[in-house]
Write an enzyme that holds these catalytic residues in place. Structure first.
Site, PDB file in Angstrom:
ATOM      1  N   LYS A 163       5.642  -2.041  15.972  1.00  0.00           N
ATOM      2  CA  LYS A 163       4.643  -0.429  15.801  1.00  0.00           C
ATOM      3  C   LYS A 163       5.326   0.140  14.646  1.00  0.00           C
ATOM      4  CE  LYS A 163       7.032   1.549  19.640  1.00  0.00           C
ATOM      5  NZ  LYS A 163       7.014   2.282  20.685  1.00  0.00           N
ATOM      6  N   TYR A 175      22.234  23.804  -2.402  1.00  0.00           N
ATOM      7  CA  TYR A 175      21.506  24.975  -1.859  1.00  0.00           C
ATOM      8  C   TYR A 175      21.897  25.773  -0.731  1.00  0.00           C
ATOM      9  CZ  TYR A 175      17.447  23.266  -4.473  1.00  0.00           C
ATOM     10  OH  TYR A 175      16.601  22.990  -5.797  1.00  0.00           O
TER      11      TYR A 175
HETATM   12  C1  LIG Z   1       8.017   1.166  21.537  1.00  0.00           C
HETATM   13  C2  LIG Z   1       7.884   0.368  22.713  1.00  0.00           C
HETATM   14  C3  LIG Z   1       8.821  -0.185  23.293  1.00  0.00           C
HETATM   15  C4  LIG Z   1      10.000  -0.742  22.473  1.00  0.00           C
HETATM   16  O1  LIG Z   1      10.945  -0.040  22.565  1.00  0.00           O
HETATM   17  P1  LIG Z   1      12.375  -0.030  21.939  1.00  0.00           P
HETATM   18  O2  LIG Z   1      13.310   0.797  22.743  1.00  0.00           O
HETATM   19  O3  LIG Z   1      12.340   0.258  20.571  1.00  0.00           O
HETATM   20  O4  LIG Z   1      12.990  -1.494  22.339  1.00  0.00           O
HETATM   21  C5  LIG Z   1       8.611  -1.045  24.559  1.00  0.00           C
HETATM   22  N1  LIG Z   1       7.668  -0.657  25.240  1.00  0.00           N
HETATM   23  C6  LIG Z   1       6.615   0.292  25.090  1.00  0.00           C
HETATM   24  C7  LIG Z   1       5.328   0.509  25.865  1.00  0.00           C
HETATM   25  C8  LIG Z   1       6.839   0.833  23.668  1.00  0.00           C
HETATM   26  O5  LIG Z   1       5.950   1.967  23.348  1.00  0.00           O
END
Ligand SMILES: *Cc1c(COP(=O)(O)O)cnc(C)c1O
Length: 366
Positions: free
Chosen positions: A35, A259
């Site tokens: 994702k 800054y």
């Molecule tokens: C993003 C996600 C994962 C992966 O999580 P990580 O901590 O990056 O391994 C697993 N399950 C779901 C439902 C997620 O949304």
């Protein structure tokens, strides 16, 4: 010459990290979670290296269609399921598997016309309180789904809120197991933290998960930093962000930097100005963040601005105009800087840094 900032994606490290998932969960099938454009790495850039996965998990139909365009014919799972009835048509057309986490999604399925029934993952809210059916509502959701001709196999899943911390997973696991005991179907339980800390040989209560969902660990960061670093878990960084020094300044005691003049030189010192700022995805909130100059560890000084940041060159007398600056990942001499440590200095986590790599940063794959 273009601005010297550059990200590099290390495909050897992606392959290595996927092999680590397999080592820790030898009996499970592996969803590579891609994702957010593969956690900022770019779906197309990681695809070949992660091709050995059993499936890819993501959120967006657009990303699913890019995976199909790359030639992936295996399973793809939509981790949040569908958002409107039309999405189910895309699922049918692209053979996507999808999570079902609420009654509205079951209603949409019941009204959907499809030749091939859909494989679904029914999600339980076992304590995270984001998505899913509470344990008491889980069985009736399963029965509703099971009665639909639109539905093929039903797998069962939940997501842990504390797999990386001392709170652990026991309470959620109990709720999940009690409510699913006599339901058929494959189970999907583990994110990276659960794979690393609760599967494998030394877990106190060996966890069974037919499908694991590996995200962060594939990208070589540690979900439980600073308790463990990527190195402790034998993971390799998959993303390097590097740039060069584009200016040097010799400061006298009392001179300030950047800054808001938030840094004041305690004595004579040399600083370097690196071509990287928050518009590249570096965290503006960072203070004294670790950074490598010519592979030597030092820290940032003063405020991060949009395009530039300053680094203390005291430990790096060899530094000159054009010296290599590694914001995270691997320096060309092999020195490494954990993205987890850089994120921590900005009150954040590796996930946010990876996902936040800005579009203006050129990316190389090696
Ligand atoms: C993003 C996600 C994962 C992966 O999580 P990580 O901590 O990056 O391994 C697993 N399950 C779901 C439902 C997620 O949304």
């Amino acid at each position: 010459m273009p601005r010297p900032i550059q990200a590099t994606i290390h495909t050897d490290a992606l392959r290595h990290n996927l092999a680590r998932v397999r080592q820790l969960a030898p009996d499970a099938r592996v969803w590579s979670v891609v994702k957010a454009n593969a956690y900022g790495h770019g779906l197309e850039r990681v695809f070949e290296a992660l091709r050995g996965s059993d499936g890819f998990a993501l959120l967006d139909l657009e990303e699913a269609s890019r995976l199909r365009a790359l030639g992936w014919r295996g399973p793809i799972l939509l981790l949040e399921g569908v958002f409107e009835p039309r999405d189910l048509e895309h699922c049918s057309r692209m053979s996507l598997w999808h999570v079902v986490h609420c009654n509205e999604q079951i209603d949409m399925l019941a009204a959907h016309k499809t030749h091939a029934p859909h494989r679904v993952f029914l999600k339980m809210n076992s304590g995270m309180n984001r998505l899913g059916f509470v344990p008491d509502a889980f069985r009736s959701a399963w029965q509703r789904l099971n009665a639909l001709t639109q539905v093929d196999e039903i797998s069962l899943m939940t997501h842990f809120s504390d797999a990386e911390g001392p709170h652990g997973i026991a309470a959620q696991l109990d709720r999940f197991e009690n409510a699913t005991r006599d339901l058929p179907g494959e189970r999907s339980l583990c994110n990276s933290a659960a794979i690393l800390r609760h599967m494998g040989g030394n877990a106190p209560r060996p966890l069974h998960s037919d499908w694991v969902r590996a995200g962060l660990m594939l990208y070589g960061a540690a979900p439980d930093f600073p308790q463990h670093g990527a190195h402790d878990w034998q993971l390799q960084p998959t993303m390097t962000l590097s740039t060069r020094l584009v200016a040097l300044q010799d400061l006298r005691a009392g001179d300030t930097v950047g800054y808001g003049s938030s840094f004041t030189a305690p004595g004579a010192m040399r600083i370097g100005i690196a071509a990287c700022g928050y518009a590249d995805g570096y965290l503006r909130a960072s203070t004294q963040a670790p950074v490598l100059v010519n592979g030597v560890r030092t820290v940032t000084v003063g405020r991060v601005s949009m395009d530039l940041l300053a680094v203390d060159l005291t430990p790096v007398p060899s530094a000159a105009m054009g010296s290599e600056v590694t914001l995270w990942g691997r320096a060309s001499d092999g020195a490494q800087l954990a993205i987890d440590a850089v994120a921590q200095a900005g009150a954040s986590i590796a996930y946010e840094l990876m996902c936040g790599l800005a579009a203006r940063v050129p990316v190389r794959v090696e």
